[in-house]
Design a protein around this motif. Structure first.
Motif, PDB file in Angstrom:
ATOM      1  N   LEU A  84       0.826  -1.220   0.000  1.00  0.00           N
ATOM      2  CA  LEU A  84       0.000   0.000   0.000  1.00  0.00           C
ATOM      3  C   LEU A  84       0.854   1.262   0.000  1.00  0.00           C
ATOM      4  CD1 LEU A  84      -2.855  -1.125   2.423  1.00  0.00           C
ATOM      5  CD2 LEU A  84      -3.140  -0.492   0.020  1.00  0.00           C
ATOM      6  N   ASP A  85       2.139   1.129   0.431  1.00  0.00           N
ATOM      7  CA  ASP A  85       3.045   2.284   0.408  1.00  0.00           C
ATOM      8  C   ASP A  85       3.118   2.915  -0.991  1.00  0.00           C
ATOM      9  OD1 ASP A  85       3.816   2.289   3.031  1.00  0.00           O
ATOM     10  OD2 ASP A  85       5.575   1.014   2.723  1.00  0.00           O
ATOM     11  N   ARG A  86       2.888   2.086  -2.003  1.00  0.00           N
ATOM     12  CA  ARG A  86       2.965   2.613  -3.377  1.00  0.00           C
ATOM     13  C   ARG A  86       1.868   3.626  -3.688  1.00  0.00           C
ATOM     14  NH1 ARG A  86       3.658  -2.066  -7.779  1.00  0.00           N
ATOM     15  NH2 ARG A  86       4.747  -3.650  -6.585  1.00  0.00           N
ATOM     16  N   GLN A  87       0.772   3.573  -2.911  1.00  0.00           N
ATOM     17  CA  GLN A  87      -0.350   4.514  -3.104  1.00  0.00           C
ATOM     18  C   GLN A  87      -0.898   4.458  -4.527  1.00  0.00           C
ATOM     19  OE1 GLN A  87      -1.053   7.384  -0.375  1.00  0.00           O
ATOM     20  NE2 GLN A  87      -0.579   5.413   0.509  1.00  0.00           N
ATOM     21  N   GLU A  88      -0.887   3.268  -5.101  1.00  0.00           N
ATOM     22  CA  GLU A  88      -1.348   3.127  -6.486  1.00  0.00           C
ATOM     23  C   GLU A  88      -2.876   3.220  -6.558  1.00  0.00           C
ATOM     24  OE1 GLU A  88      -0.413  -0.500  -9.033  1.00  0.00           O
ATOM     25  OE2 GLU A  88       1.529   0.519  -8.756  1.00  0.00           O
ATOM     26  N   VAL A  89      -3.348   4.012  -7.485  1.00  0.00           N
ATOM     27  CA  VAL A  89      -4.799   4.215  -7.622  1.00  0.00           C
ATOM     28  C   VAL A  89      -5.374   3.126  -8.538  1.00  0.00           C
ATOM     29  CG1 VAL A  89      -6.536   5.804  -8.539  1.00  0.00           C
ATOM     30  CG2 VAL A  89      -4.630   6.682  -7.185  1.00  0.00           C
ATOM     31  N   GLY A  90      -6.492   2.530  -8.126  1.00  0.00           N
ATOM     32  CA  GLY A  90      -7.102   1.451  -8.915  1.00  0.00           C
ATOM     33  C   GLY A  90      -8.523   1.781  -9.329  1.00  0.00           C
ATOM     34  N   ALA A  91      -9.378   0.745  -9.334  1.00  0.00           N
ATOM     35  CA  ALA A  91     -10.767   0.890  -9.792  1.00  0.00           C
ATOM     36  C   ALA A  91     -11.455   2.052  -9.069  1.00  0.00           C
ATOM     37  CB  ALA A  91     -11.523  -0.408  -9.531  1.00  0.00           C
ATOM     38  N   GLY A  92     -12.243   2.820  -9.807  1.00  0.00           N
ATOM     39  CA  GLY A  92     -13.004   3.925  -9.232  1.00  0.00           C
ATOM     40  C   GLY A  92     -12.147   5.092  -8.779  1.00  0.00           C
ATOM     41  N   GLY A  93     -10.854   5.106  -9.186  1.00  0.00           N
ATOM     42  CA  GLY A  93      -9.970   6.203  -8.779  1.00  0.00           C
ATOM     43  C   GLY A  93      -9.572   6.131  -7.306  1.00  0.00           C
ATOM     44  N   GLU A  94      -9.779   4.949  -6.668  1.00  0.00           N
ATOM     45  CA  GLU A  94      -9.466   4.805  -5.241  1.00  0.00           C
ATOM     46  C   GLU A  94      -8.261   3.888  -5.029  1.00  0.00           C
ATOM     47  OE1 GLU A  94     -13.048   3.495  -3.215  1.00  0.00           O
ATOM     48  OE2 GLU A  94     -13.669   5.587  -3.037  1.00  0.00           O
ATOM     49  N   ILE A  95      -7.595   4.036  -3.893  1.00  0.00           N
ATOM     50  CA  ILE A  95      -6.501   3.128  -3.532  1.00  0.00           C
ATOM     51  C   ILE A  95      -7.150   1.871  -2.963  1.00  0.00           C
ATOM     52  CG2 ILE A  95      -4.452   2.821  -2.079  1.00  0.00           C
ATOM     53  CD1 ILE A  95      -4.129   5.934  -2.276  1.00  0.00           C
TER      54      ILE A  95
END
Ligand code: UTP
Length: 291
Positions: free
Chosen positions: A218-229
């Motif tokens: 989660l440290d990567r803070q990558e954004v996924g589906a729906g623009g959420e982490i």
């Protein structure tokens, strides 16, 4: 396997599906019969042996902190009126002093982000995550079932259930390798796939036992589906390095983040109560039947 002692309770969401009720009140304080959703979750976690509760809150959530605090005026009033049963009830559900910690998610950037906000309270040990709006009615509390299974298997574990294929876009879905009784080994996870892209109909619901490696992802803070982490994306990236199991829990889950699910839970929990079951059956009969 190390004993799971800590649980994260993310309560930072806005609860827009319950507006206007949630304008000034946290969604997690909505009651099913006479108990707020968040109290069901805390009681379930305590029954599973959890000793530290980390709430990830947000603006407007102070009612949750007050709920898990002593209320001297109320206690004294109940005492002076001789309402000892109510007084005992009011005290019994509170974890002992020092077992609850609060941290804030300053922006609701997604469930993965909420869990990540609690990382300093977790350190380097496995932890549970409970979403209060998934309410589970079961003989043995869902998280306790999972803790037992996890003690043998370790790794990451999520509660799973089958959903209708036309609902896969509301859930994290497992890409299944094999099933063994209640356990489902997965080789991948997809967050909110469309029905045609979903690798199965086995969906993740709001109970998790996770390893600290997920927090590092989660440290990567990558954004996924729906623009959420997304928590699902971080869990998916550990597959191959850590065991990943879905657990088909015994019990019935109600989606209390959704109005119809919330109403159904209210009916089911009232029917199951000794003091209200009969009254609820009468209400149902008066309103057009159904058993
Ligand atoms: P939901 O997807 O139900 O979102 O979150 P929500 O904001 O609570 O409700 P709606 O969709 O606007 O009505 C699932 C769980 O994740 C938490 C929520 O509090 C809820 O327990 N959550 C979600 C967070 O803590 N932070 C977030 O950024 C998002």
């Amino acid at each position: 396997m190390p004993h799971v002692k800590k649980a994260i309770l993310p309560v930072g969401g806005l609860g827009t599906r319950f507006l206007p009720a949630t304008k000034a009140m946290p969604k997690e304080m909505l009651p099913i019969v006479d108990k707020p959703l968040i109290q069901y979750a805390v009681e379930e976690a305590r029954a599973a042996g959890i000793e530290e509760f980390i709430f990830v809150t947000g603006r407007g959530k102070t009612a949750i902190e007050d709920h898990f605090d002593r209320s001297w005026e109320l206690e004294q009033t109940l005492q002076s009126r001789g309402k000892t049963a109510l007084l005992e009830q009011a005290l019994a559900f509170m974890p002992p002093p020092g077992q609850i910690a609060y941290t804030r998610q300053q922006e609701p950037l997604g469930l993965g982000h909420a869990v990540w906000c609690a990382r300093h309270s977790i350190g380097n040990e496995p932890f549970a995550v409970l979403l209060a709006d998934d309410l589970i009615q079961a003989e043995s509390p869902c998280l306790a079932q999972m803790v037992d299974a996890h003690a043998e298997l370790g790794g990451n574990m999520v509660a799973v259930m089958d959903v209708p294929r036309d609902e896969t876009q509301r859930y994290g879905i497992l890409d299944v390798v094999e099933e063994d009784g209640r356990l489902v080994r997965a080789k991948g996870l997809v967050e909110k796939p469309s029905p045609e892209d979903a690798p199965s109909t086995l969906s993740i619901i709001g109970r998790y036992i996770l390893q600290p490696e997920v927090l590092q992802e989660l440290d990567r803070q990558e954004v996924g589906a729906g623009g959420e982490i997304q928590l699902t994306d971080a869990m998916a990236r550990t597959i191959g390095r850590l065991p990943f199991n879905g657990y088909r829990f015994e019990g019935r889950r109600y989606d209390c983040g959704d109005k119809a699910g919330f109403l159904e839970a209210t009916v089911a929990f009232a029917l199951a109560r000794d003091d209200l079951g009969e009254a609820m059956r009468d209400i149902i009969a008066r309103n057009g039947g159904a058993s």
